[in-house]
Design a protein around this motif. Structure first.
Motif, PDB file in Angstrom:
ATOM      1  N   GLY A   1       0.806  -0.890  -0.160  1.00  0.00           N
ATOM      2  CA  GLY A   1      -0.088   0.541  -0.147  1.00  0.00           C
ATOM      3  C   GLY A   1       0.828   1.059  -0.140  1.00  0.00           C
ATOM      4  O   GLY A   1       0.701   2.382  -0.636  1.00  0.00           O
ATOM      5  N   LEU A   2       1.599   1.075   1.012  1.00  0.00           N
ATOM      6  CA  LEU A   2       3.239   2.036   0.937  1.00  0.00           C
ATOM      7  C   LEU A   2       3.405   2.488  -0.136  1.00  0.00           C
ATOM      8  O   LEU A   2       3.247   3.692  -1.014  1.00  0.00           O
ATOM      9  CB  LEU A   2       3.622   1.805   1.790  1.00  0.00           C
ATOM     10  CG  LEU A   2       4.944   3.352   1.555  1.00  0.00           C
ATOM     11  CD1 LEU A   2       4.482   3.916   2.685  1.00  0.00           C
ATOM     12  CD2 LEU A   2       6.431   2.826   2.285  1.00  0.00           C
ATOM     13  N   ALA A   3       3.727   1.289  -1.129  1.00  0.00           N
ATOM     14  CA  ALA A   3       5.261   1.458  -2.039  1.00  0.00           C
ATOM     15  C   ALA A   3       4.065   1.956  -3.501  1.00  0.00           C
ATOM     16  O   ALA A   3       4.455   2.845  -3.779  1.00  0.00           O
ATOM     17  CB  ALA A   3       5.308   0.307  -2.709  1.00  0.00           C
ATOM     18  N   PHE A   4       2.346   1.101  -3.546  1.00  0.00           N
ATOM     19  CA  PHE A   4       1.683   1.946  -5.169  1.00  0.00           C
ATOM     20  C   PHE A   4       1.681   4.052  -4.483  1.00  0.00           C
ATOM     21  O   PHE A   4       1.153   4.588  -5.128  1.00  0.00           O
ATOM     22  CB  PHE A   4       0.496   1.311  -4.996  1.00  0.00           C
ATOM     23  CG  PHE A   4       0.448  -0.362  -5.490  1.00  0.00           C
ATOM     24  CD1 PHE A   4       1.858  -0.527  -5.938  1.00  0.00           C
ATOM     25  CD2 PHE A   4      -0.328  -1.224  -4.903  1.00  0.00           C
ATOM     26  CE1 PHE A   4       1.889  -1.751  -6.626  1.00  0.00           C
ATOM     27  CE2 PHE A   4      -0.267  -2.505  -5.217  1.00  0.00           C
ATOM     28  CZ  PHE A   4       1.220  -2.621  -6.373  1.00  0.00           C
ATOM     29  N   ALA A   5       1.011   3.894  -2.855  1.00  0.00           N
ATOM     30  CA  ALA A   5       0.779   5.306  -2.959  1.00  0.00           C
ATOM     31  C   ALA A   5       1.805   6.188  -3.100  1.00  0.00           C
ATOM     32  O   ALA A   5       1.380   7.169  -3.914  1.00  0.00           O
ATOM     33  CB  ALA A   5       0.825   5.721  -1.279  1.00  0.00           C
ATOM     34  N   ARG A   6       3.120   5.667  -3.225  1.00  0.00           N
ATOM     35  CA  ARG A   6       4.635   6.690  -2.782  1.00  0.00           C
ATOM     36  C   ARG A   6       4.595   6.724  -4.485  1.00  0.00           C
ATOM     37  O   ARG A   6       5.481   7.825  -5.057  1.00  0.00           O
ATOM     38  CB  ARG A   6       5.454   6.264  -2.005  1.00  0.00           C
ATOM     39  CG  ARG A   6       5.475   6.397  -1.631  1.00  0.00           C
ATOM     40  CD  ARG A   6       5.748   8.100  -0.886  1.00  0.00           C
ATOM     41  NE  ARG A   6       5.934   8.731   0.691  1.00  0.00           N
ATOM     42  CZ  ARG A   6       5.487   9.323   1.226  1.00  0.00           C
ATOM     43  NH1 ARG A   6       6.284  10.082   0.029  1.00  0.00           N
ATOM     44  NH2 ARG A   6       5.773   9.955   2.236  1.00  0.00           N
ATOM     45  N   ARG A   7       4.140   5.459  -5.558  1.00  0.00           N
ATOM     46  CA  ARG A   7       4.797   5.444  -6.727  1.00  0.00           C
ATOM     47  C   ARG A   7       3.590   6.418  -7.339  1.00  0.00           C
ATOM     48  O   ARG A   7       4.455   7.298  -8.409  1.00  0.00           O
ATOM     49  CB  ARG A   7       4.499   4.474  -7.416  1.00  0.00           C
ATOM     50  CG  ARG A   7       4.823   4.162  -8.767  1.00  0.00           C
ATOM     51  CD  ARG A   7       4.355   2.762  -9.433  1.00  0.00           C
ATOM     52  NE  ARG A   7       3.518   2.669  -9.425  1.00  0.00           N
ATOM     53  CZ  ARG A   7       2.934   0.916  -9.654  1.00  0.00           C
ATOM     54  NH1 ARG A   7       4.359  -0.022 -10.749  1.00  0.00           N
ATOM     55  NH2 ARG A   7       1.844   0.565  -9.927  1.00  0.00           N
TER      56      ARG A   7
END
Length: 131
Positions: A52-58
């Motif tokens: 979730g963090l990775a997709f939001a930051r991407r």
């Protein structure tokens, strides 16, 4: 007649051993399933929070074109790739913990680049990742 009396100790020992073995095997299977379910859910929650963090930051970094942001994006894409290759469906995967440790290390690297202090918590209500 005396043989039955003399051999009673061996007979009861054998029967007791067999009953104990069957009961222990049954309880061991139940306890093993509970343990596996609990720890599998913990790992799944942790990986889900990372994803979730990775997709939001991407999404946040996607429009940036600076050199600093391109390095962050490379690390982020590598992190997402590691998460997507993680063997969710194979509980017998022998390098599960090694891969999980690599994902955790990449997560720490990403947090350092993004200048965030993560706080991952698992409780009865569920898991959460805050920073």
């Amino acid at each position: 007649m005396f043989d039955a009396i003399v051999m009673v100790d061996e007979r009861f020992h054998g029967e007791g051993y067999q009953e104990g073995y069957e009961e222990g095997s049954s309880l061991g299977m139940i306890e093993g399933k509970q343990y596996g379910t609990f720890h599998g859910a913990k790992i799944g929650s942790e990986i889900g929070c990372y994803q979730g963090l990775a997709f939001a930051r991407r999404c946040l970094l996607h429009g940036s074109a600076t050199e600093k942001d391109s390095k962050k994006m490379k690390v982020l894409e590598s992190f997402i790739g590691m998460i997507q290759k993680f063997p969710y469906a194979d509980p017998t995967y022998d390098k599960l913990h090694e891969d999980l440790d690599r994902i955790r290390g990449k997560f720490k690297q990403l947090c350092s680049l993004l200048n965030v202090q993560p706080d991952f918590k698992i409780s009865a209500e569920g898991s959460r990742l805050s920073y």
